[in-house]
Enzyme design. Sequence first.
Site, PDB file in Angstrom:
ATOM      1  N   LYS A 142       0.795  -1.403  -0.073  1.00  0.00           N
ATOM      2  CA  LYS A 142       0.023  -0.141   0.348  1.00  0.00           C
ATOM      3  C   LYS A 142       0.683   1.373  -0.220  1.00  0.00           C
ATOM      4  O   LYS A 142       0.659   2.208  -0.815  1.00  0.00           O
ATOM      5  CB  LYS A 142      -1.223  -0.321   1.233  1.00  0.00           C
ATOM      6  CG  LYS A 142      -2.126  -1.059   0.818  1.00  0.00           C
ATOM      7  CD  LYS A 142      -2.936  -1.076   2.271  1.00  0.00           C
ATOM      8  CE  LYS A 142      -3.775  -2.049   1.988  1.00  0.00           C
ATOM      9  NZ  LYS A 142      -4.556  -3.232   3.508  1.00  0.00           N
TER      10      LYS A 142
ATOM     11  N   GLN B 214      -5.178  -1.570   9.478  1.00  0.00           N
ATOM     12  CA  GLN B 214      -4.700  -2.720   9.155  1.00  0.00           C
ATOM     13  C   GLN B 214      -4.990  -3.698   9.762  1.00  0.00           C
ATOM     14  O   GLN B 214      -5.078  -4.190  10.880  1.00  0.00           O
ATOM     15  CB  GLN B 214      -3.099  -3.371   8.864  1.00  0.00           C
ATOM     16  CG  GLN B 214      -3.222  -4.691   7.727  1.00  0.00           C
ATOM     17  CD  GLN B 214      -3.408  -4.471   6.850  1.00  0.00           C
ATOM     18  OE1 GLN B 214      -3.094  -3.559   5.769  1.00  0.00           O
ATOM     19  NE2 GLN B 214      -4.169  -5.365   6.183  1.00  0.00           N
TER      20      GLN B 214
ATOM     21  N   ASP C 165     -11.253   3.412   4.015  1.00  0.00           N
ATOM     22  CA  ASP C 165     -11.892   1.573   3.386  1.00  0.00           C
ATOM     23  C   ASP C 165     -12.899   1.682   3.243  1.00  0.00           C
ATOM     24  O   ASP C 165     -13.264   0.615   3.528  1.00  0.00           O
ATOM     25  CB  ASP C 165     -10.841   1.035   5.089  1.00  0.00           C
ATOM     26  CG  ASP C 165      -9.349   0.277   5.066  1.00  0.00           C
ATOM     27  OD1 ASP C 165      -9.016  -0.190   3.470  1.00  0.00           O
ATOM     28  OD2 ASP C 165      -9.217  -0.613   5.606  1.00  0.00           O
TER      29      ASP C 165
END
Length: 288
Positions: free
Chosen positions: A53, A97, A120
């Site tokens: 990422k 994460q 997200d």
Amino acid sequence: MSSAIINGKEIGQEIRNSVAERVARLKEQGLTPGLAVVLVGDNQASATYVRNKQKSCEAIGMYSELIKLAEETTQEELLAQIELLNNREDIHGILVQLPLPKHIDEDTVIATIDVEKDVDGFSPVSVGKMMLGQETFLPCTPFGVMKLLEYSGIDISGKHAVIVGRSHIVGKPMGQLLLQKDATVTYTHSRTPDLPSFTKQADLLIVAIGRAKFITKEHVKEGAVVIDVGMNRDENNKLCGDVNYSEVDGIASHITPVPGGVGPMTITMLLFNTVQAAENKLASKVKQ
Ligand code: NDP
């Protein structure tokens, strides 16, 4: 005849190029989009995802910052870190994460992320807005699937979409996004009896279960579009999807390969959401 391949690498690159142009325009106006990635503990797979990422951010000129916290970090410490990021001017997107260590409640952590930085799209407010069809950050994997369909010129309206898998991050939101584009949606899962009787009806079959090569020719209708979200290792430790590609090839009209299908789209849409968050920030400053 082989099924047409939906190439996520190519489509993802095309979208990344346009995101890079948006980053360049923001930089001309003195704003560099910034993504903070929070990694707690020593999960090797998570560390690899996070590295990818970050690399992708840097490749298109975005700022990315890794906040690496020890496995023993308490929930309070993590929440305090997120509050700091919520208040930082140079950070436009925040990603925690998953999975988090067991002593930390993921729901509480995700709900603490400022909805304007929730790139997200996992927070309850983002999910609620998505359900209501309001503007919000869409979860990256199902959003990426929608882009694959759009760029491949596949009609959704009036089609029967069957989703296999009902996770919060893929299956459930996937069905909602397709419903908003006027598909008729059927959800299936591990308690669905006689799965093929449902999947065989699909014009659009989306599979996200995490079982290597589980979907075979007996599950797929002639001419269906098959989207394989799965990422698994086969008996030779080779990356493979939830769909048995060689069996379904030629039956489906279109199919996504693994790797090179949905996978590249997830990070692409994270970049897309982050540049959007930065643009939103700039627009709100101009209004003030
Ligand atoms: P989860 O484990 O959270 O959910 C799996 C879902 O599949 C559950 O709803 C489960 O049903 C259902 N399921 C499991 N076995 C069967 C079965 N035999 N028949 C029908 N349904 C079944 O997985 P995720 O949604 O997080 O991920 C799914 C796959 O997608 C994984 O391979 C993952 O690695 C991959 N993935 C890929 C991404 C990408 O970027 N390409 C991003 C995210 C995930 P139930 O609810 O009843 O238990």
